[in-house]
Design a protein around this motif. Structure first.
Motif, short mmCIF file in Angstrom:
data_model
loop_
_atom_site.label_atom_id
_atom_site.label_comp_id
_atom_site.label_asym_id
_atom_site.label_seq_id
_atom_site.Cartn_x
_atom_site.Cartn_y
_atom_site.Cartn_z
N PRO A 42 0.83 -1.22 0.00
CA PRO A 42 0.00 0.00 0.00
C PRO A 42 0.86 1.26 0.00
O PRO A 42 1.92 1.30 0.59
N ARG A 43 0.36 2.25 -0.67
CA ARG A 43 1.03 3.55 -0.67
C ARG A 43 0.82 4.22 0.68
O ARG A 43 -0.20 4.04 1.31
N PRO A 44 1.73 5.05 1.15
CA PRO A 44 1.66 5.59 2.50
C PRO A 44 0.50 6.53 2.76
O PRO A 44 -0.56 6.11 3.19
N ALA A 45 0.62 7.82 2.53
CA ALA A 45 -0.37 8.80 2.99
C ALA A 45 -1.56 8.89 2.07
O ALA A 45 -2.70 8.85 2.50
N ALA A 46 -1.32 9.04 0.78
CA ALA A 46 -2.41 9.28 -0.16
C ALA A 46 -3.39 8.12 -0.20
O ALA A 46 -4.59 8.32 -0.31
N ALA A 47 -2.89 6.90 -0.08
CA ALA A 47 -3.77 5.74 -0.17
C ALA A 47 -4.58 5.53 1.11
O ALA A 47 -5.71 5.05 1.06
N THR A 48 -4.01 5.89 2.29
CA THR A 48 -4.72 5.65 3.55
C THR A 48 -5.67 6.78 3.92
O THR A 48 -6.51 6.60 4.79
N ARG A 49 -5.54 7.93 3.27
CA ARG A 49 -6.38 9.06 3.63
C ARG A 49 -7.88 8.77 3.46
O ARG A 49 -8.68 9.05 4.34
N PRO A 50 -8.32 8.21 2.33
CA PRO A 50 -9.75 7.90 2.20
C PRO A 50 -10.23 6.90 3.25
O PRO A 50 -11.35 7.00 3.75
N ARG A 51 -9.36 5.94 3.58
CA ARG A 51 -9.74 4.95 4.58
C ARG A 51 -9.93 5.61 5.94
O ARG A 51 -10.86 5.29 6.68
N HIS A 52 -9.05 6.56 6.29
CA HIS A 52 -9.19 7.29 7.55
C HIS A 52 -10.48 8.09 7.58
O HIS A 52 -11.17 8.17 8.61
N ARG A 53 -10.83 8.69 6.45
CA ARG A 53 -12.07 9.46 6.40
C ARG A 53 -13.29 8.57 6.65
O ARG A 53 -14.21 8.95 7.37
#
Length: 387
Positions: A42-53
């Motif tokens: 998985p990509r670090p910040a950009a990929a996890t941002r939608p999941r965090h939202r």
């Protein structure tokens, strides 16, 4: 000449070497991204941002549900233990026996019932006729003295009744009257009569019987020489505590809360735990702080709702509740257990929110901890002491 040619060629070749070496240096970042893409990492910040939202959206929704459940739990537990339970209800209304407004309203109601039953003015007129003899003078004496004596007799009855209400004996009379009336309280609030002897209507009236209190007042009047008290027949008069048609309309809600009172607190705690578990990794303390705020806000909303209901009831109370001060005293006394529970849950919410915030990793929390560590007598934690 050969050496000169060789020397002159060296600078040209050295000048060209950086360009050629730059072309040969591989793009490490691009290669790393390509390797991550090829390996499925998985990509670090950009990929996890939608999941965090998505997770925070779920957390917020769960916190709202938890707040609503907390309000319902408080209402259900208080209604079940302090109003719908007989012993709890008797304990709840016990302070009304010493409330000045309620005592004054009771004294007026009992005095009115006794005076009406005796018909004091007619009794006084008859007594005067028996002792005044015959003739026109008797009629004038009766006409002039009967109302005066009747007023004095009414004051005497009121004073006797008030002394009874002020006595230690009255607390027991009050408790017994409310215990006997509790079946009606349950019927009015939940619609469950449980016995054919209890009849309810749409007026939402909760009252207690004054029969035992009037009997005690009659005995006291006779002890003080008030012979007219012998005329008081057995009386089934009622003293109305609450009258509101909205009570009859809310029967289903109250009955549902009563049946769910044992489950709602556990469901509330489960929703709170799920809200914290759903929060993104590393943000659980922030979710815990938000949970404390949700509890506090829910209790604040419930407090505003109680104040609104109080104001509405006092402005729209039934005609059988004559004294506004007594009506306010009854409402405040009955809702006192609700206020007590509300304050406890509010305090717990504030404590949870503050503690979770202070131990968190936000810059402001760290600044507060550093400031607290500098206070005299406070040992500085090793984690804060390191540069």
């Amino acid at each position: 000449m050969a050496d000169a040619d060789t020397g002159s060629g060296s600078p040209d070749s050295s000048a060209d070497s950086p360009d050629s070496s730059a072309e040969k240096v591989p793009d490490v970042g691009a290669a790393r991204e390509d390797s991550r893409a090829g390996s499925g990492e998985p990509r670090p910040a950009a990929a996890t941002r939608p999941r965090h939202r998505l997770r925070w959206t779920a957390v917020i929704a769960l916190l709202v549900v938890t707040g609503v459940l907390a309000m319902a739990s408080v209402l259900a537990r208080v209604a079940h233990s302090a109003v719908l339970d007989t012993d709890g209800y008797v304990d709840t209304v016990a302070p009304l026996a010493t409330d000045p407004a309620v005592k004054a309203a009771l004294a007026d109601r009992i005095t009115e019932e006794i005076v009406t039953r005796i018909d004091i003015e007619a009794a006084v007129s008859q007594a005067l006729a028996d002792v005044a003899g015959d003739g026109e003078r008797r009629d004038r004496v009766i006409a002039s003295l009967a109302p005066v004596i009747a007023d004095q007799a009414e004051d005497f009855v009121h004073e006797t009744v008030s002394s009874l209400i002020d006595s230690d004996e009255f607390a027991d009379l009050w408790a017994r009257a409310n215990r006997a009336a509790h079946r009606t309280v349950v019927a009015v609030l939940t619609g469950e009569t449980r016995t054919e002897a209890v009849d309810i209507d749409d007026s939402g009236t909760i009252s207690i019987s004054l029969a035992a209190i009037i009997d005690k007042a009659k005995a006291r009047l006779l002890e003080r020489g008030f012979v007219f008290a012998e005329r008081i027949p057995p009386v089934e008069a009622q003293f109305v505590l609450v009258q509101s048609p909205e009570l009859a309309k809310a029967q289903r809600v109250v009955d549902a809360l009563d049946h769910a009172s044992g489950v709602l607190p556990w469901v509330t705690l489960l929703a709170a735990a799920v809200a914290i578990a759903v929060a993104p990794t590393g943000s659980r303390l922030r979710a815990t702080a938000a949970l404390g705020v949700a509890f506090a806000v829910a209790m604040a909303v419930l407090a505003l709702a109680i104040q609104f209901v109080r104001s509405y009831y006092l402005d729209n109370r039934g005609s059988a509740v004559r004294s506004a001060d007594a009506a306010a005293a009854v409402f405040d006394t009955v809702t006192q257990p609700l206020w007590n529970t509300l304050r406890v849950v509010l305090a717990i919410g504030v404590i949870v929110a503050v503690v979770a915030y202070l131990v968190g990793g936000s810059a402001s929390a760290r600044a507060i901890r550093r400031g607290a560590a500098r206070l005299p007598g406070v040992s500085k934690p090793e984690t804060e002491a390191r540069p």
